[in-house]
Motif scaffolding. Structure first.
Motif, short mmCIF file in Angstrom:
data_model
loop_
_atom_site.label_atom_id
_atom_site.label_comp_id
_atom_site.label_asym_id
_atom_site.label_seq_id
_atom_site.Cartn_x
_atom_site.Cartn_y
_atom_site.Cartn_z
N LEU A 241 37.57 25.90 42.28
CA LEU A 241 37.28 26.87 43.23
C LEU A 241 36.81 26.26 44.36
N GLU A 242 36.08 25.19 44.39
CA GLU A 242 35.36 24.48 45.59
C GLU A 242 36.47 23.67 46.10
N GLU A 243 37.49 23.30 45.57
CA GLU A 243 38.56 22.55 46.19
C GLU A 243 39.43 23.62 47.11
N SER A 244 39.73 24.73 46.46
CA SER A 244 40.40 25.84 47.16
C SER A 244 39.73 26.30 48.52
N LYS B 40 44.27 37.19 51.23
CA LYS B 40 45.70 37.44 51.12
C LYS B 40 46.64 36.63 50.22
N ASP B 41 46.26 35.23 50.57
CA ASP B 41 47.14 34.26 49.80
C ASP B 41 46.88 34.46 48.42
N CYS B 42 45.90 34.46 47.91
CA CYS B 42 45.41 34.35 46.55
C CYS B 42 45.49 35.82 45.59
N GLY B 43 45.73 37.07 46.34
CA GLY B 43 46.22 38.18 45.71
C GLY B 43 44.89 39.00 45.53
N VAL B 44 43.66 38.75 46.17
CA VAL B 44 42.23 39.44 46.12
C VAL B 44 42.69 40.75 46.77
N ILE B 45 43.41 40.68 48.01
CA ILE B 45 43.39 42.16 48.56
C ILE B 45 44.76 42.81 47.79
N ASP B 46 44.55 44.09 47.33
CA ASP B 46 45.61 44.55 46.70
C ASP B 46 46.12 45.87 47.32
N VAL C 262 29.16 34.47 46.76
CA VAL C 262 28.54 35.74 46.86
C VAL C 262 29.52 36.82 47.18
N ALA C 263 30.20 36.56 48.35
CA ALA C 263 31.21 37.57 48.86
C ALA C 263 32.26 37.55 47.68
N LEU C 264 32.79 36.70 47.28
CA LEU C 264 33.57 36.77 46.19
C LEU C 264 32.94 37.79 44.89
N GLY C 265 32.00 37.55 44.54
CA GLY C 265 31.27 38.43 43.65
C GLY C 265 31.37 39.92 44.17
N GLU C 266 31.10 40.21 45.39
CA GLU C 266 31.14 41.63 45.79
C GLU C 266 32.34 42.18 45.63
N LEU C 267 33.36 41.18 46.18
CA LEU C 267 34.85 41.81 46.13
C LEU C 267 35.35 42.00 44.48
N ALA C 268 34.60 41.15 43.49
CA ALA C 268 35.13 41.25 42.22
C ALA C 268 34.69 42.57 41.63
N ARG C 269 33.59 42.98 42.00
CA ARG C 269 32.62 44.27 41.48
C ARG C 269 33.62 45.54 42.17
N LYS C 270 34.17 45.13 43.21
CA LYS C 270 34.89 46.17 43.61
C LYS C 270 36.43 46.54 43.15
N LYS C 271 37.05 45.33 42.84
CA LYS C 271 38.21 45.18 42.65
C LYS C 271 38.10 45.53 41.11
N TYR C 272 37.42 44.92 40.18
CA TYR C 272 37.45 45.34 38.77
C TYR C 272 36.25 46.05 38.17
N GLU D 217 33.58 38.54 38.37
CA GLU D 217 33.74 37.19 39.28
C GLU D 217 34.78 36.30 38.64
N ALA D 218 34.84 36.26 37.23
CA ALA D 218 35.48 35.04 36.69
C ALA D 218 37.14 35.57 36.69
N GLU D 219 37.54 36.73 36.74
CA GLU D 219 38.80 37.09 37.28
C GLU D 219 39.22 36.84 38.59
N VAL D 220 38.51 36.91 39.54
CA VAL D 220 38.74 36.81 41.03
C VAL D 220 38.76 35.28 41.20
N PHE D 221 37.66 34.35 40.43
CA PHE D 221 37.84 32.87 40.76
C PHE D 221 39.12 32.35 40.16
N LYS D 222 39.73 33.27 38.84
CA LYS D 222 40.82 32.57 38.41
C LYS D 222 41.98 32.68 39.45
N LEU D 223 41.90 33.90 40.20
CA LEU D 223 42.92 34.22 41.17
C LEU D 223 42.95 33.11 42.34
#
Length: 191
Positions: free
Chosen positions: A86-89, A116-122, A153-163, A172-178
């Motif tokens: 995740l940090e490398e990305s 966009k590139d990782c598919g977080v935006i659906d 922290v931002a990914l966590g907020e998006l993750a709760r909204k997406k899933y 969070e784990a699902e978004v981190f995998k993306l």
């Protein structure tokens, strides 16, 4: 040859600048200098490399620097810093398109690109507007960039909204995998 003749006759070499022959001598000296520098360019400079190699070297140096600014695992340390996928990305997207970026902070444009590139935006649960709003929430008041911790922290907020149907940690784990192991997609670029 002209230069040797001039130095052989010290009277002509030492003439006053106002004399009629000194202008011609001065022009000859300049011409000789130009010829000498053209024949013998400064070889003390490093050999030139193609532009693509230089940018690859810069990118690899930026990626290899530690991310959190601590001295652990830096130069002279025997224990390497463990970098997660995740940090490398995060680093790859943080330096994308900016030659001066260090990979420690990401600005809003690259944050949007990552999403966009990782598919977080659906397009349904998470839109580009949501991504921008979350970025504005997590960054510091006077900054334009987010750090790796703010990024998580931002990914966590998006993750709760997406899933919405999953718990916070699972989402969070699902978004981190993306995002893990991904790099910026460069489309439409010809080499």
């Amino acid at each position: 040859t002209k230069r040797k003749q001039k130095s052989a006759n010290p009277n002509t070499a030492q003439k006053e600048p106002n004399s009629s022959t000194s202008m011609a001598d001065h022009k000859d000296n300049i011409d000789d200098f130009k010829v000498q520098t053209a024949k013998h360019p400064n070889m003390g400079l490093a050999p030139l490399r193609p532009h693509s190699e230089q940018s690859k070297d810069r990118a690899s140096k930026r990626l290899s620097s530690e991310s959190n600014g601590t001295s652990e695992g830096g130069v002279g340390s025997s224990t390497p810093v463990e970098v997660t996928a995740l940090e490398e990305s995060f680093r790859r997207f943080a330096i994308h398109g900016d030659t001066r970026a260090t990979g420690k902070e990401m600005h809003g444009k690259n944050w949007s690109k990552l999403c966009k590139d990782c598919g977080v935006i659906d397009g349904k649960n998470i839109t580009l507007t949501d991504v921008d709003i979350v970025f504005s929430k997590v960054k510091k008041k006077s900054c334009r960039n987010i750090t790796y911790d703010e990024f998580k922290v931002a990914l966590g907020e998006l993750a709760r909204k997406k899933y919405k149907d999953k718990t916070g940690e699972e989402a969070e784990a699902e978004v981190f995998k993306l995002i893990e192991g991904k790099a910026p997609i460069i489309a439409g670029v010809t080499v």
